[in-house]
Write a protein that holds these residues in place. Sequence first.
Motif, PDB file in Angstrom:
ATOM      1  N   VAL A 115       0.817  -1.210   0.000  1.00 45.86           N
ATOM      2  CA  VAL A 115       0.000   0.000   0.000  1.00 45.86           C
ATOM      3  C   VAL A 115       0.851   1.261   0.000  1.00 45.86           C
ATOM      4  CG1 VAL A 115      -1.539   1.375   1.472  1.00 45.86           C
ATOM      5  CG2 VAL A 115      -2.076  -1.024   1.019  1.00 45.86           C
ATOM      6  N   LYS A 116       1.962   1.248   0.701  1.00 47.41           N
ATOM      7  CA  LYS A 116       2.687   2.500   0.926  1.00 47.41           C
ATOM      8  C   LYS A 116       3.290   3.094  -0.341  1.00 47.41           C
ATOM      9  CE  LYS A 116       7.262   0.737   2.344  1.00 47.41           C
ATOM     10  NZ  LYS A 116       8.204   0.700   3.501  1.00 47.41           N
ATOM     11  N   GLU A 117       3.334   2.325  -1.429  1.00 52.52           N
ATOM     12  CA  GLU A 117       3.854   2.848  -2.692  1.00 52.52           C
ATOM     13  C   GLU A 117       2.797   3.645  -3.456  1.00 52.52           C
ATOM     14  OE1 GLU A 117       7.016   2.570  -3.275  1.00 52.52           O
ATOM     15  OE2 GLU A 117       7.265   1.311  -1.485  1.00 52.52           O
ATOM     16  N   TYR A 118       1.573   3.667  -2.954  1.00 49.73           N
ATOM     17  CA  TYR A 118       0.471   4.333  -3.639  1.00 49.73           C
ATOM     18  C   TYR A 118      -0.133   5.401  -2.712  1.00 49.73           C
ATOM     19  CZ  TYR A 118       0.709   0.516  -7.033  1.00 49.73           C
ATOM     20  OH  TYR A 118       1.123  -0.376  -7.995  1.00 49.73           O
ATOM     21  N   GLY A 119      -0.905   6.297  -3.286  1.00 49.67           N
ATOM     22  CA  GLY A 119      -1.493   7.384  -2.504  1.00 49.67           C
ATOM     23  C   GLY A 119      -2.893   7.103  -2.014  1.00 49.67           C
ATOM     24  N   LYS A 120      -3.234   5.830  -1.832  1.00 47.65           N
ATOM     25  CA  LYS A 120      -4.583   5.460  -1.402  1.00 47.65           C
ATOM     26  C   LYS A 120      -4.737   5.586   0.111  1.00 47.65           C
ATOM     27  CE  LYS A 120      -5.515   3.554  -5.593  1.00 47.65           C
ATOM     28  NZ  LYS A 120      -6.693   3.669  -6.454  1.00 47.65           N
ATOM     29  N   GLY A 121      -5.995   5.769   0.547  1.00 48.61           N
ATOM     30  CA  GLY A 121      -6.307   5.660   1.959  1.00 48.61           C
ATOM     31  C   GLY A 121      -6.657   4.222   2.287  1.00 48.61           C
ATOM     32  N   ILE A 122      -6.586   3.858   3.563  1.00 45.27           N
ATOM     33  CA  ILE A 122      -6.872   2.476   3.958  1.00 45.27           C
ATOM     34  C   ILE A 122      -7.849   2.441   5.129  1.00 45.27           C
ATOM     35  CG2 ILE A 122      -4.644   1.657   3.137  1.00 45.27           C
ATOM     36  CD1 ILE A 122      -3.752   1.473   6.086  1.00 45.27           C
ATOM     37  N   LYS A 123      -8.626   1.375   5.150  1.00 42.92           N
ATOM     38  CA  LYS A 123      -9.537   1.102   6.256  1.00 42.92           C
ATOM     39  C   LYS A 123      -9.305  -0.342   6.691  1.00 42.92           C
ATOM     40  CE  LYS A 123     -14.473   0.968   7.510  1.00 42.92           C
ATOM     41  NZ  LYS A 123     -15.850   1.236   7.019  1.00 42.92           N
ATOM     42  N   TYR A 147       0.124  11.923   6.863  1.00 38.73           N
ATOM     43  CA  TYR A 147      -1.139  12.474   6.383  1.00 38.73           C
ATOM     44  C   TYR A 147      -2.025  11.492   5.626  1.00 38.73           C
ATOM     45  CZ  TYR A 147       1.371  16.709   7.593  1.00 38.73           C
ATOM     46  OH  TYR A 147       2.089  17.656   8.264  1.00 38.73           O
ATOM     47  N   ARG A 148      -1.528  10.342   5.235  1.00 37.99           N
ATOM     48  CA  ARG A 148      -2.349   9.366   4.516  1.00 37.99           C
ATOM     49  C   ARG A 148      -3.573   8.996   5.366  1.00 37.99           C
ATOM     50  NH1 ARG A 148      -1.242   4.908   0.975  1.00 37.99           N
ATOM     51  NH2 ARG A 148       1.000   5.274   1.167  1.00 37.99           N
ATOM     52  N   PRO A 149      -4.778   8.940   4.746  1.00 40.77           N
ATOM     53  CA  PRO A 149      -5.952   8.517   5.511  1.00 40.77           C
ATOM     54  C   PRO A 149      -5.819   7.073   5.997  1.00 40.77           C
ATOM     55  CG  PRO A 149      -6.610   9.659   3.506  1.00 40.77           C
ATOM     56  CD  PRO A 149      -5.127   9.416   3.395  1.00 40.77           C
ATOM     57  N   VAL A 150      -5.883   6.893   7.301  1.00 41.74           N
ATOM     58  CA  VAL A 150      -5.855   5.568   7.923  1.00 41.74           C
ATOM     59  C   VAL A 150      -7.066   5.471   8.834  1.00 41.74           C
ATOM     60  CG1 VAL A 150      -4.622   4.007   9.462  1.00 41.74           C
ATOM     61  CG2 VAL A 150      -3.338   5.388   7.810  1.00 41.74           C
ATOM     62  N   TRP A 151      -7.962   4.551   8.520  1.00 39.07           N
ATOM     63  CA  TRP A 151      -9.167   4.332   9.309  1.00 39.07           C
ATOM     64  C   TRP A 151      -9.059   2.973   9.991  1.00 39.07           C
ATOM     65  CZ3 TRP A 151     -14.378   6.137   6.787  1.00 39.07           C
ATOM     66  CH2 TRP A 151     -14.240   7.448   6.294  1.00 39.07           C
ATOM     67  N   ILE A 152      -9.406   2.938  11.261  1.00 38.07           N
ATOM     68  CA  ILE A 152      -9.400   1.700  12.041  1.00 38.07           C
ATOM     69  C   ILE A 152     -10.835   1.389  12.435  1.00 38.07           C
ATOM     70  CG2 ILE A 152      -8.517   0.533  14.082  1.00 38.07           C
ATOM     71  CD1 ILE A 152      -6.372   1.257  12.030  1.00 38.07           C
ATOM     72  N   ASN A 153     -11.349   0.260  11.940  1.00 42.38           N
ATOM     73  CA  ASN A 153     -12.769  -0.047  12.094  1.00 42.38           C
ATOM     74  C   ASN A 153     -13.019  -1.241  13.012  1.00 42.38           C
ATOM     75  OD1 ASN A 153     -15.670   0.264  10.860  1.00 42.38           O
ATOM     76  ND2 ASN A 153     -15.225  -1.920  10.799  1.00 42.38           N
ATOM     77  N   ALA A 154     -14.069  -1.120  13.813  1.00 36.57           N
ATOM     78  CA  ALA A 154     -14.567  -2.249  14.616  1.00 36.57           C
ATOM     79  C   ALA A 154     -15.990  -1.936  15.059  1.00 36.57           C
ATOM     80  CB  ALA A 154     -13.680  -2.505  15.825  1.00 36.57           C
ATOM     81  N   ASP A 155     -16.807  -2.961  15.164  1.00 36.37           N
ATOM     82  CA  ASP A 155     -18.128  -2.828  15.771  1.00 36.37           C
ATOM     83  C   ASP A 155     -17.963  -3.013  17.275  1.00 36.37           C
ATOM     84  OD1 ASP A 155     -19.359  -2.456  13.315  1.00 36.37           O
ATOM     85  OD2 ASP A 155     -19.758  -4.599  13.044  1.00 36.37           O
ATOM     86  N   ILE A 156     -18.313  -1.980  18.036  1.00 35.62           N
ATOM     87  CA  ILE A 156     -18.057  -2.021  19.476  1.00 35.62           C
ATOM     88  C   ILE A 156     -19.331  -2.037  20.315  1.00 35.62           C
ATOM     89  CG2 ILE A 156     -15.790  -0.940  19.233  1.00 35.62           C
ATOM     90  CD1 ILE A 156     -17.098   1.694  20.160  1.00 35.62           C
ATOM     91  N   PHE A 157     -20.496  -1.955  19.651  1.00 36.04           N
ATOM     92  CA  PHE A 157     -21.770  -2.083  20.355  1.00 36.04           C
ATOM     93  C   PHE A 157     -22.719  -2.942  19.517  1.00 36.04           C
ATOM     94  CE2 PHE A 157     -20.586   2.074  22.363  1.00 36.04           C
ATOM     95  CZ  PHE A 157     -20.591   1.630  23.678  1.00 36.04           C
ATOM     96  N   SER A 181      -2.944  11.178  16.162  1.00 33.87           N
ATOM     97  CA  SER A 181      -4.231  11.854  16.340  1.00 33.87           C
ATOM     98  C   SER A 181      -5.019  12.027  15.045  1.00 33.87           C
ATOM     99  CB  SER A 181      -4.021  13.230  16.987  1.00 33.87           C
ATOM    100  OG  SER A 181      -3.182  14.038  16.175  1.00 33.87           O
ATOM    101  N   HIS A 182      -4.355  11.936  13.866  1.00 29.14           N
ATOM    102  CA  HIS A 182      -5.099  12.079  12.621  1.00 29.14           C
ATOM    103  C   HIS A 182      -5.792  10.779  12.209  1.00 29.14           C
ATOM    104  CE1 HIS A 182      -1.439  10.205  11.017  1.00 29.14           C
ATOM    105  NE2 HIS A 182      -2.175   9.820   9.994  1.00 29.14           N
ATOM    106  N   THR A 183      -5.486   9.665  12.859  1.00 30.57           N
ATOM    107  CA  THR A 183      -6.111   8.376  12.534  1.00 30.57           C
ATOM    108  C   THR A 183      -7.612   8.452  12.788  1.00 30.57           C
ATOM    109  OG1 THR A 183      -4.091   7.268  13.282  1.00 30.57           O
ATOM    110  CG2 THR A 183      -6.054   5.897  12.950  1.00 30.57           C
TER     111      THR A 183
END
Length: 292
Positions: A115-123, A147-157, A181-183
């Motif tokens: 992924v790091k070779e490309y300018g994509k965001g990740i989830k 600055y790359r968009p990094v999203w961390i996902n989980a269902d917590i409820f 903090s930008h995550t």
Amino acid sequence: MKTSLLLSFHRITLILIVCFIFYVLWNLKGKTGGMRDQTLDYFFSRSFITRMDAAEVSWSHAANSRSRLAEALTGPSLMIEADIVLRGRDPKEPIMAHPPDTDSDITLREWLEGVKEYGKGIKLDFKSMEAVSTSLVLLQEVLTEPYRPVWINADIFSGPGGQIGPLEHHTFLSVVTHLPSHTVLSLGWTTGWTAGTDNPGYSWDMVHMMEKICRDLKHPVTFPVRAALLAKSFSQLTWLLKQSDRYTLTVWTGHSDEFSLQDLLPYREEFATSRIYFDLPDSLRARISSAQ
């Protein structure tokens, strides 16, 4: 006289600079003092989107193999979503797979290196706690761009119709809040939807519980919400989104879910277009983006 005018000019210049710095810092933070979502800033600054409209962000799903990752990286999607589990055999390490799969042809480290070779965001989507800590160490070790968009996902409820148990929210947040903090923390509810029945929406208790644990976070937070449940949840989700400028919604759908464009447009009318992401088929997302 000239000296006095020069000093006054310098004072005014200094005041303007201080005001500008304050303005920038203020816009980087939400009402509750944390960082706002910078995903759109990243894509707009690179001309990947034409305006600050979250409906312009496109998505690739389940990039859980080498071939699917390669397809996502070279395709038009801006955000790449993938699932992480701990390998079901030795060596026990984070791999890209969705339960019930317990093995894969690509590890998380290999995935991040690609992924790091490309300018994509990740989830990155976590279905259990056992892979979280190790995965986040790898994330910060391999993907070091600030600055790359990094999203961390989980269902917590547990949410409307949810049958699968959520991750324990205190445990999950105790780990992910140490991320930069930008995550973006993508925090959702387990849900279900059945055709031909009266599927309930997100209740007041559900949104109140979610807001209670998110209000003191310093990260931007997006709430993944099921499109087929939005029509019955407008009051609740509107209230939730208004509690902080750090909050956004990410609308998603199951393969067999049924809903209409009119179920989604009230949210576009109520909020700035930067506040609602649409993780939906491209054809529908385009219609939403063009609707005024």
